[in-house]
Design a protein around this motif. Structure first.
Motif, short mmCIF file in Angstrom:
data_model
loop_
_atom_site.label_atom_id
_atom_site.label_comp_id
_atom_site.label_asym_id
_atom_site.label_seq_id
_atom_site.Cartn_x
_atom_site.Cartn_y
_atom_site.Cartn_z
N LEU A 129 2.84 -0.02 -11.42
CA LEU A 129 2.36 0.27 -10.07
C LEU A 129 2.55 1.72 -9.61
CD1 LEU A 129 3.86 -2.90 -8.32
CD2 LEU A 129 1.45 -2.51 -8.85
N ILE A 130 3.48 2.47 -10.22
CA ILE A 130 3.81 3.79 -9.68
C ILE A 130 3.23 4.92 -10.51
CG2 ILE A 130 5.96 2.95 -8.67
CD1 ILE A 130 7.46 4.29 -10.99
N LYS A 131 3.23 6.10 -9.91
CA LYS A 131 2.79 7.31 -10.61
C LYS A 131 3.95 7.83 -11.48
CE LYS A 131 2.15 9.04 -6.61
NZ LYS A 131 1.87 9.95 -5.47
N LYS A 162 1.43 3.68 -3.03
CA LYS A 162 0.46 4.70 -3.43
C LYS A 162 0.92 6.10 -3.06
CE LYS A 162 -3.50 1.56 -3.13
NZ LYS A 162 -4.80 1.28 -2.47
N GLU A 163 1.75 6.20 -1.99
CA GLU A 163 2.23 7.51 -1.55
C GLU A 163 3.71 7.71 -1.78
OE1 GLU A 163 2.06 7.99 2.74
OE2 GLU A 163 1.90 5.82 3.02
N ALA A 190 0.83 -1.20 0.00
CA ALA A 190 0.00 0.00 0.00
C ALA A 190 0.87 1.25 0.00
CB ALA A 190 -0.92 -0.01 1.22
#
Length: 266
Positions: A203-205, A179-180, A176
């Motif tokens: 999975l990443i931004k 996400k940050e 989780a």
């Protein structure tokens, strides 16, 4: 060739002795330091350039690297246990190691507001501890070795920074924390770097910065190599070459497959 075989043999034997007699870990650490010194010697670099394409040399180099990686993992576990049991002055020991990784971390743009994921953190995660202690950032270390993860937690507690750091052996897809995450570091001892990048891509931004440590050429004697001919899915920001033991590349995912950046050498 003889030097490579001798180093491999000595490291493997000292690893065996250390598992039976803890006092040998100091000798094993010294031998790993000798390997680092061997890597940066001008004679070694010259001979490597001449013989690196020789298949026998390549094979022996891989054997040496595997022996060194296994030994380092054992040494880190022993260091972590000693600090947790107050058998070593942890703060003094950490202070001597912080500067060795601090320069790279400062160039990575980490601040107290960053959320950093370290992949391949190991049993005595110097970079993770440094990020938390020096920058005040929140950090998660991930390692496939469950024993290393547990020892890392004890080490963080010994340094009184367990509120800033956490450790896990979960798969990346289950984290989780991703996400940050604002920054990701991939350790030089992570073998499957391409596989890790393929997972992160899903999975990443886009704005997440990635730092990868690796060792090509003679540095591959103590680091897993990485052919950094990255696809257009990644923008290469910097290539740092000042560390004598390993190299570092910084990049992020491209928002457009046609977007490219010039690599800057330090």
């Amino acid at each position: 060739m003889l030097s490579l075989k001798l180093l491999e043999c000595e490291i493997k034997q000292l690893t065996i002795y250390s598992r039976a007699y803890c006092n040998c870990y100091e000798l094993l650490s010294i031998k790993l330091d000798e390997l680092c010194e061997f890597i940066v010697k001008e004679d070694t670099i010259h001979h490597w350039m001449v013989w690196e394409r020789d298949k026998e040399v390549q094979g022996q180099a891989e054997l040496l690297r595997e022996a060194a990686v296994e030994a380092l993992c054992d040494v880190e576990k022993n260091q972590s246990k000693c600090i947790s049991l107050n058998e070593m002055d942890g703060n003094k020991y950490l202070t001597t190691l912080i500067q060795s990784v601090k320069d790279d971390l400062e160039s990575f743009g980490i601040t107290h507001e960053s959320k950093v994921l370290f992949i391949g953190s190991g049993a005595f995660p110097i970079s993770v501890l440094t990020i938390a202690k020096e920058f005040g950032a929140k950090v998660m270390g991930v390692d496939i070795d469950s024993e290393a993860v547990q020892l890392s937690r004890h080490a963080a507690k010994a340094f009184d920074i367990e509120t800033l750091v956490s450790f896990s052996n979960e798969k990346l897809s289950s984290l989780a924390f991703l996400k940050e995450t604002t920054h990701i570091i991939i350790a030089s001892l992570v073998k499957n770097k391409i596989e890790v990048l393929d997972q992160l891509k899903e999975l990443i931004k886009h704005k997440v910065q990635i730092m990868m440590r690796y060792g090509n050429g003679v540095k591959s004697l103590f680091n897993y190599p990485f052919e950094y001919d990255l696809s257009e899915d990644w923008i290469q920001r910097h290539l740092i070459v000042r560390n004598p033991i390993y190299d570092t590349i910084i990049f992020e995912m491209s928002t457009s497959q046609n977007e490219k950046k010039v690599i800057t050498h330090y």
